[in-house]
Design an enzyme around this catalytic site. Structure first.
Site, short mmCIF file in Angstrom:
data_model
loop_
_atom_site.label_atom_id
_atom_site.label_comp_id
_atom_site.label_asym_id
_atom_site.label_seq_id
_atom_site.Cartn_x
_atom_site.Cartn_y
_atom_site.Cartn_z
N GLU A 83 0.85 -1.19 0.00
CA GLU A 83 0.00 0.00 0.00
C GLU A 83 0.88 1.24 0.00
O GLU A 83 0.40 2.35 0.18
CB GLU A 83 -0.96 -0.01 1.19
CG GLU A 83 -0.29 -0.15 2.54
CD GLU A 83 -1.29 -0.30 3.67
OE1 GLU A 83 -2.06 0.63 3.88
OE2 GLU A 83 -1.26 -1.34 4.34
N CYS A 86 -3.51 -3.43 4.37
CA CYS A 86 -2.61 -4.49 4.88
C CYS A 86 -3.04 -5.87 4.41
O CYS A 86 -2.34 -6.86 4.67
CB CYS A 86 -2.55 -4.45 6.40
SG CYS A 86 -2.04 -2.85 7.02
N HIS A 140 -2.86 -10.07 12.53
CA HIS A 140 -2.24 -8.87 11.96
C HIS A 140 -1.82 -7.96 13.12
O HIS A 140 -2.59 -7.73 14.04
CB HIS A 140 -3.24 -8.15 11.04
CG HIS A 140 -2.78 -6.79 10.63
ND1 HIS A 140 -1.60 -6.59 9.94
CD2 HIS A 140 -3.31 -5.54 10.83
CE1 HIS A 140 -1.44 -5.29 9.72
NE2 HIS A 140 -2.46 -4.64 10.26
N1 CAA Z 1 1.65 3.24 30.66
C1 CAA Z 1 1.08 2.11 30.14
N2 CAA Z 1 0.02 2.14 29.29
C2 CAA Z 1 -0.47 3.35 28.96
C3 CAA Z 1 0.05 4.57 29.49
C4 CAA Z 1 1.17 4.47 30.38
N3 CAA Z 1 1.75 5.55 30.89
N4 CAA Z 1 -0.64 5.59 28.97
C5 CAA Z 1 -1.59 5.04 28.13
N5 CAA Z 1 -1.48 3.71 28.15
C6 CAA Z 1 -2.25 2.73 27.35
C7 CAA Z 1 -3.73 3.06 27.23
O1 CAA Z 1 -4.46 2.62 28.35
C8 CAA Z 1 -4.09 2.27 25.97
O2 CAA Z 1 -4.21 0.90 26.25
P1 CAA Z 1 -5.63 0.17 25.98
O3 CAA Z 1 -5.88 0.29 24.50
O4 CAA Z 1 -5.39 -1.24 26.42
O5 CAA Z 1 -6.64 0.91 26.80
C9 CAA Z 1 -2.82 2.40 25.11
O6 CAA Z 1 -1.78 2.81 26.01
C10 CAA Z 1 -2.92 3.42 23.98
O7 CAA Z 1 -3.42 4.61 24.54
P2 CAA Z 1 -4.50 5.49 23.75
O8 CAA Z 1 -5.60 4.63 23.24
O9 CAA Z 1 -4.84 6.67 24.61
O10 CAA Z 1 -3.58 5.96 22.52
P3 CAA Z 1 -3.88 6.98 21.38
O11 CAA Z 1 -5.28 7.50 21.48
O12 CAA Z 1 -2.78 7.97 21.37
O13 CAA Z 1 -3.75 6.12 20.04
C11 CAA Z 1 -3.97 4.39 18.46
C12 CAA Z 1 -3.69 4.72 19.93
C13 CAA Z 1 -5.42 4.71 18.14
C14 CAA Z 1 -3.73 2.89 18.25
C15 CAA Z 1 -3.02 5.21 17.55
O14 CAA Z 1 -1.68 4.87 17.79
C16 CAA Z 1 -3.30 5.04 16.06
O15 CAA Z 1 -4.17 5.71 15.49
N6 CAA Z 1 -2.55 4.11 15.36
C17 CAA Z 1 -2.73 3.85 13.93
C18 CAA Z 1 -3.99 3.06 13.63
C19 CAA Z 1 -3.86 1.58 13.93
O16 CAA Z 1 -2.79 1.01 14.03
N7 CAA Z 1 -5.04 0.92 14.03
C20 CAA Z 1 -5.06 -0.51 14.30
C21 CAA Z 1 -6.30 -1.17 13.69
S1 CAA Z 1 -6.34 -0.87 11.92
C22 CAA Z 1 -5.19 -1.95 11.28
O17 CAA Z 1 -4.77 -2.88 11.92
C23 CAA Z 1 -4.66 -1.68 9.90
C24 CAA Z 1 -3.30 -1.10 9.99
O18 CAA Z 1 -2.30 -1.81 9.98
C25 CAA Z 1 -3.16 0.38 10.13
#
Ligand code: CAA
Length: 389
Positions: free
Chosen positions: A74, A106, A237
């Protein structure tokens, strides 16, 4: 199988500190320790070619044995010419070879693999092998929530009717697809756009749909206990390690398991060792997880069944399965993947940010005069990409 990752990486704890975030959020919260970041002489083509060469060498095959080459990606380098054609040139594959590129986020590599399986099973292969390569450079905007879930790498697989690693089970596959806007990259953007939390839900919905469809296609007699205990390991994945944990929790809940995390280390743990050091490599992520399972599992998996879940945003997903072949673990261990990862160089955050800026204009970078070697991107001359062989 062959695997290629960039020679350089970013330590996620360093990135967290630079962004004013607790390191625990990236390392434990997302389950990623390091992410591969390619320098400017590396692109989707060079990663694909390096992985493909390793796959051919590891299987003791010559380029002449290949009758089909498909690259799932991609993050292609051209709107028309496929990455696969560059790979054909770099590896010296024969002219009597069908060559193209597939795209569905993916899932693109899995689409190619499934098509290759049908090519082999139909008899069209006539003894030749299919070379399937998944290659990507995952890129989100600097400072966005997606930034710690980048990565880069390629996984290449040779497909034939005499599998040495995994015998994929014919007819046992469950598909789920739905038009959703969870992750995309408009033609004018180098960075992916994502509705992050929604994408997690889309992934889980697709897992549920594909897993149920798989169970129907397998049509096995009902048994005692959780359905997923019919697998010695589950490979999901892996956009980041935590996503696999969420996926496993959901799948075991569907199985009726009231302690859905209890089986995580046993069924999933080994598949995350390599991905936690590389990050998201999009099309190749699930296959890197498979390589991780085969190279790090201490138990003998010969004759055991592995469940595989591939997810592509947008979306299309597939749950399928394969049986580990005798000698598979030794073969993958012999690739020395863990040792290769320890030989990479760490980038400081300013160095990483410089590389990200330089990659903005990589396609127009003038070709360097130095000859170079080892499948490296030299630059562009007369609108043509130049690669060192
Ligand atoms: N210590 C330990 N853990 C902590 C922490 C700390 N100090 N602070 C936060 N966390 C944890 C949170 O509790 C959370 O865990 P849970 O999900 O178990 O609750 C985790 O860290 C992440 O925190 P947030 O959800 O607040 O993080 P975020 O809002 O900044 O973003 C995300 C997370 C949405 C995955 C972001 O990184 C993102 O958009 N990533 C890209 C999209 C992606 O990968 N999507 C996956 C599904 S789609 C797919 O699989 C296709 C692909 O390849 C893209």
């Amino acid at each position: 199988m062959g695997v290629a990752v960039p020679d350089t990486y970013v330590e996620l704890a360093d990135l967290a500190m630079a962004r004013g975030v607790a390191p625990g959020k990236y390392v434990e919260g997302l389950g990623v320790t390091r992410m591969g970041v390619p320098l400017v002489n590396e692109d989707t083509v060079t990663l694909a070619a390096r992985a493909a060469r390793m796959a051919l060498e590891s299987a003791g095959c010559s380029p002449e044995d290949v009758g089909l080459l498909v690259v799932g990606t991609e993050t292609a380098v051209d709107h028309s010419k496929p990455v696969a054609s560059y790979v054909q040139g770099l590896l010296g594959l024969p002219t009597r070879c069908r060559i193209f590129e597939t795209k569905h986020a993916c899932y693109g590599g899995t689409a190619a693999l499934q098509m290759a399986l049908d090519w082999v099973r139909s008899g069209s292969a006539k003894g030749r092998k299919a070379l399937i390569v998944c290659s990507d450079i995952a890129r989100y905007g600097v400072g966005t929530p997606g930034e710690p879930t980048q990565g880069a790498g390629a996984v290449a697989m040779l497909v034939s009717d005499t599998p040495a690693l995994l015998a994929l089970e014919a007819g046992k596959t469950g598909v789920y697809s739905k038009d959703v806007m969870d992750f995309w990259r408009p033609l004018y953007s180098k960075d992916a756009l994502v509705d992050g939390h929604y994408s997690v839900q889309c992934y889980l919905d697709a897992l549920e749909g594909a897993y149920r469809a798989y169970q129907e296609s397998a049509a096995e007699p009902a048994g005692e206990g959780a359905y997923s205990d019919r697998f010695a390991a589950l490979v999901y994945h892996v956009p980041y390690g935590k996503m696999s944990r969420k996926a496993h929790r959901h799948l075991r809940t569907l199985d009726g398991d009231t302690a859905p995390d209890a089986s995580f280390d046993r069924l999933v743990g080994n598949s995350l060792v390599l991905p936690s050091q590389v990050g998201n490599i999009y099309t190749g992520s699930m296959y890197l997880a498979l390589a991780s399972l085969l190279s790090t599992a201490s138990q003998d998996l010969t004759g055991q069944r592995v469940g595989l879940f591939s997810y592509g945003s947008g979306s299309c997903a597939e749950f399928f399965s394969g049986v580990v072949q005798a000698g598979a673990q030794e073969r993958v261990k012999a690739l020395g993947l863990e040792a290769r990862l320890t030989r990479r160089r760490a980038l400081s955050i300013p160095e990483y940010e410089d590389v990200m800026r330089a990659r903005e204009h990589l396609d127009e970078r003038p070709a360097a005069d130095a000859a170079g070697s080892g499948f490296r991107y030299q630059g562009t001359r007369d609108h043509k990409r130049i690669y060192a062989t």
